[in-house]
Design an enzyme around this catalytic site. Structure first.
Site, mmCIF file in Angstrom:
data_model
loop_
_atom_site.group_PDB
_atom_site.id
_atom_site.type_symbol
_atom_site.label_atom_id
_atom_site.label_comp_id
_atom_site.label_asym_id
_atom_site.label_seq_id
_atom_site.Cartn_x
_atom_site.Cartn_y
_atom_site.Cartn_z
ATOM 1 N N SER A 1 -38.982 17.219 5.547
ATOM 2 C CA SER A 1 -39.502 17.398 6.907
ATOM 3 C C SER A 1 -39.752 16.054 7.586
ATOM 4 C CB SER A 1 -40.829 18.177 6.833
ATOM 5 O OG SER A 1 -41.549 18.051 8.033
ATOM 6 N N TYR B 1 -49.775 19.207 2.856
ATOM 7 C CA TYR B 1 -48.433 19.810 3.028
ATOM 8 C C TYR B 1 -47.398 18.693 3.180
ATOM 9 C CZ TYR B 1 -44.431 21.178 5.845
ATOM 10 O OH TYR B 1 -43.162 21.298 6.344
ATOM 11 N N LYS C 1 -44.141 17.014 0.641
ATOM 12 C CA LYS C 1 -42.749 16.737 1.036
ATOM 13 C C LYS C 1 -42.379 15.317 0.599
ATOM 14 C CE LYS C 1 -41.716 20.615 3.072
ATOM 15 N NZ LYS C 1 -40.778 21.544 2.406
HETATM 16 C C1 WQD Z 1 -45.324 21.549 18.075
HETATM 17 C C2 WQD Z 1 -46.088 21.093 19.316
HETATM 18 C C3 WQD Z 1 -48.474 21.163 19.076
HETATM 19 C C4 WQD Z 1 -48.909 25.472 18.796
HETATM 20 C C5 WQD Z 1 -45.068 21.360 12.069
HETATM 21 C C6 WQD Z 1 -44.947 20.703 10.731
HETATM 22 C C7 WQD Z 1 -43.506 20.371 10.444
HETATM 23 C C8 WQD Z 1 -42.646 21.589 10.536
HETATM 24 C C9 WQD Z 1 -42.870 22.322 11.867
HETATM 25 C C10 WQD Z 1 -43.480 23.397 9.089
HETATM 26 C C11 WQD Z 1 -47.293 20.224 18.972
HETATM 27 C C12 WQD Z 1 -47.993 22.132 20.142
HETATM 28 C C13 WQD Z 1 -48.358 24.205 18.897
HETATM 29 C C14 WQD Z 1 -49.725 25.978 19.850
HETATM 30 C C15 WQD Z 1 -49.378 23.934 21.051
HETATM 31 N N1 WQD Z 1 -42.748 22.327 9.335
HETATM 32 N N2 WQD Z 1 -48.599 23.463 20.010
HETATM 33 N N3 WQD Z 1 -49.924 25.188 20.948
HETATM 34 O O1 WQD Z 1 -46.815 20.393 14.390
HETATM 35 O O2 WQD Z 1 -44.625 19.504 15.385
HETATM 36 O O3 WQD Z 1 -44.631 20.482 13.084
HETATM 37 O O4 WQD Z 1 -44.289 22.536 12.078
HETATM 38 O O5 WQD Z 1 -43.133 24.516 9.338
HETATM 39 O O6 WQD Z 1 -43.427 19.824 9.141
HETATM 40 O O7 WQD Z 1 -45.654 19.474 10.775
HETATM 41 O O8 WQD Z 1 -44.936 21.963 15.037
HETATM 42 O O9 WQD Z 1 -44.856 24.014 16.400
HETATM 43 O O10 WQD Z 1 -47.026 23.435 15.208
HETATM 44 O O11 WQD Z 1 -46.289 22.103 17.191
HETATM 45 O O12 WQD Z 1 -49.590 23.231 22.064
HETATM 46 O O13 WQD Z 1 -50.254 27.116 19.827
HETATM 47 O O14 WQD Z 1 -46.618 22.236 19.966
HETATM 48 O O15 WQD Z 1 -49.661 20.510 19.513
HETATM 49 O O16 WQD Z 1 -47.433 19.239 19.983
HETATM 50 P P1 WQD Z 1 -45.349 20.503 14.534
HETATM 51 P P2 WQD Z 1 -45.794 22.975 15.931
#
Ligand code: WQD
Length: 342
Positions: free
Chosen positions: A127, A152, A156
């Site tokens: 990741s 997590y 990785k």
């Molecule tokens: C993306 C953006 C949030 C939810 C994580 C893991 C990565 C991968 C994918 C795991 C961020 C914003 C999110 C919400 C929001 N693997 N957001 N409101 O954090 O980039 O990556 O998930 O499955 O290893 O780290 O993905 O989709 O959680 O967030 O504003 O309700 O969306 O702040 O900026 P992330 P995400």
């Protein structure tokens, strides 16, 4: 002679899409999953999409070494794609031991048995989280990894090192590819498989589609005061089918002996940064729906901006993301409507 690929965690979001692409590329696939984080919806969907009603399914836990040994004894496994792991960032902070025990033990067992059987091609689902908050974007495979911001993410990083060291000591018997995913989103165009988070979604796109369908009241956009053009975080959102196809390219690269070193790393992204707000606006526009959202405080652990330089995967593997974010969001919405029986 057809080659056989074991997909651990193959009933999950990414695993099921990869299974479809492997079958369609002519591989035999064995799906193994303990269904701890998904139900059979996607496994059944894969069978419908591919017409493979006889798709082998082994219900098992990769933390059970005897079960892993039995699996490798039962099938002529030429390659393993290892997805079986817990992946909720926030949960890993609250329950680190659960994450270290499960994510490390399961992978160690796969490698131990691969070694025992005299070698194997191993593809590990890594990741972009290993890059932490990068100093420079886009990130290449040589961008230094940073200390993970969650257990997590740390699993990785640790599994990457475990694979590299095992390959190095294997005298060429074990080959490894690390695929570093950015943000996988969307669903198969058939709307028969897609993301199916249990409980309240952590990730953005399932929260968007569940809000749009009425399962969630309101989407909170975590932070609009970041140093980015519109104040919201930037990510590299990659279509799940594009991502799945990258695994076929990687497995084929290993099977056809095209690797240039024992363990190779590839960023699997589009190279295109998209902000949270841009994604929300695109979802509304392409699907003709109005999304109820509000700006909320930043979420702990979020990085401001990260996106891939996918040049190496494009040139070395010949793989390139082709789907637009609009196409992906259309497919994500079709999947959510399918789940709602619409
Ligand atoms: C993306 C953006 C949030 C939810 C994580 C893991 C990565 C991968 C994918 C795991 C961020 C914003 C999110 C919400 C929001 N693997 N957001 N409101 O954090 O980039 O990556 O998930 O499955 O290893 O780290 O993905 O989709 O959680 O967030 O504003 O309700 O969306 O702040 O900026 P992330 P995400």
């Amino acid at each position: 002679m057809k080659k056989t690929v074991l997909v651990s965690g193959g009933a999950g979001f990414i695993g099921s899409h990869v299974t479809v692409e492997l079958i369609e590329a002519g591989y035999d696939v064995v799906v193994a999953d303990n269904f701890s984080n998904c139900d059979r919806t996607c496994y059944e969907g894969v069978k419908k999409i591919t017409g493979r009603e006889d798709l082998p399914l082994e219900v098992m836990d990769f933390c059970d070494l005897a079960a892993v040994k039995a699996l490798f004894a039962k099938y002529p496994i030429d390659a393993v794609i290892h997805f079986a792991a817990y992946k909720a960032v926030g949960e890993s902070v609250a329950e680190p031991l659960k994450y270290y025990k499960n994510n490390l033990t399961s992978f160690l067992n796969v490698l131990e048995v691969a070694q025992e059987k005299g070698g194997c091609n191993v593809l590990f689902s890594s990741s972009a989280t290993v890059y932490g908050e990068p100093d420079v974007v886009p990130v290449t495979e040589n961008t230094p990894r940073k200390p993970a911001t969650s257990p997590y993410g740390n699993t990785k990083t640790m599994c990457e090192d475990i694979l590299r060291d095992t390959v190095k000591a294997s005298d060429g018997k074990i080959k490894g590819i690390l695929l570093r995913y950015f943000n996988p989103i969307g669903a198969h165009p058939s709307a028969l498989i897609g993301e199916l988070p249990r409980g309240v979604p952590n990730n953005l796109v399932p929260f968007i589609t569940q809000t749009a369908i009425g399962k969630r009241e309101c989407l909170s956009i975590f932070g609009n005061d970041y140093p980015t053009p519109d104040g919201t975080c930037l990510r590299d959102y990659i279509d799940i089918v594009d991502l799945a196809k990258a695994h076929v390219f990687a497995v084929t690269r290993m099977m056809e002996g095209k690797m240039k070193q024992g363990c190779e790393t590839f960023n699997v992204g589009t190279g295109r940064p998209v902000s949270v707000l841009e994604l929300v606006n695109a979802f509304e526009k392409v699907n003709g729906v109005k999304l109820n959202y509000k700006f909320a405080p930043r979420r702990a652990g979020d990085v401001t901006a990260i996106w891939a330089d996918p040049t190496l995967a494009n040139t070395e593997m010949g793989w390139k993301a082709t789907r637009t974010v609009e196409e992906t969001l259309k497919a994500a919405w079709a999947w959510e409507k399918h789940l709602a029986g619409k």
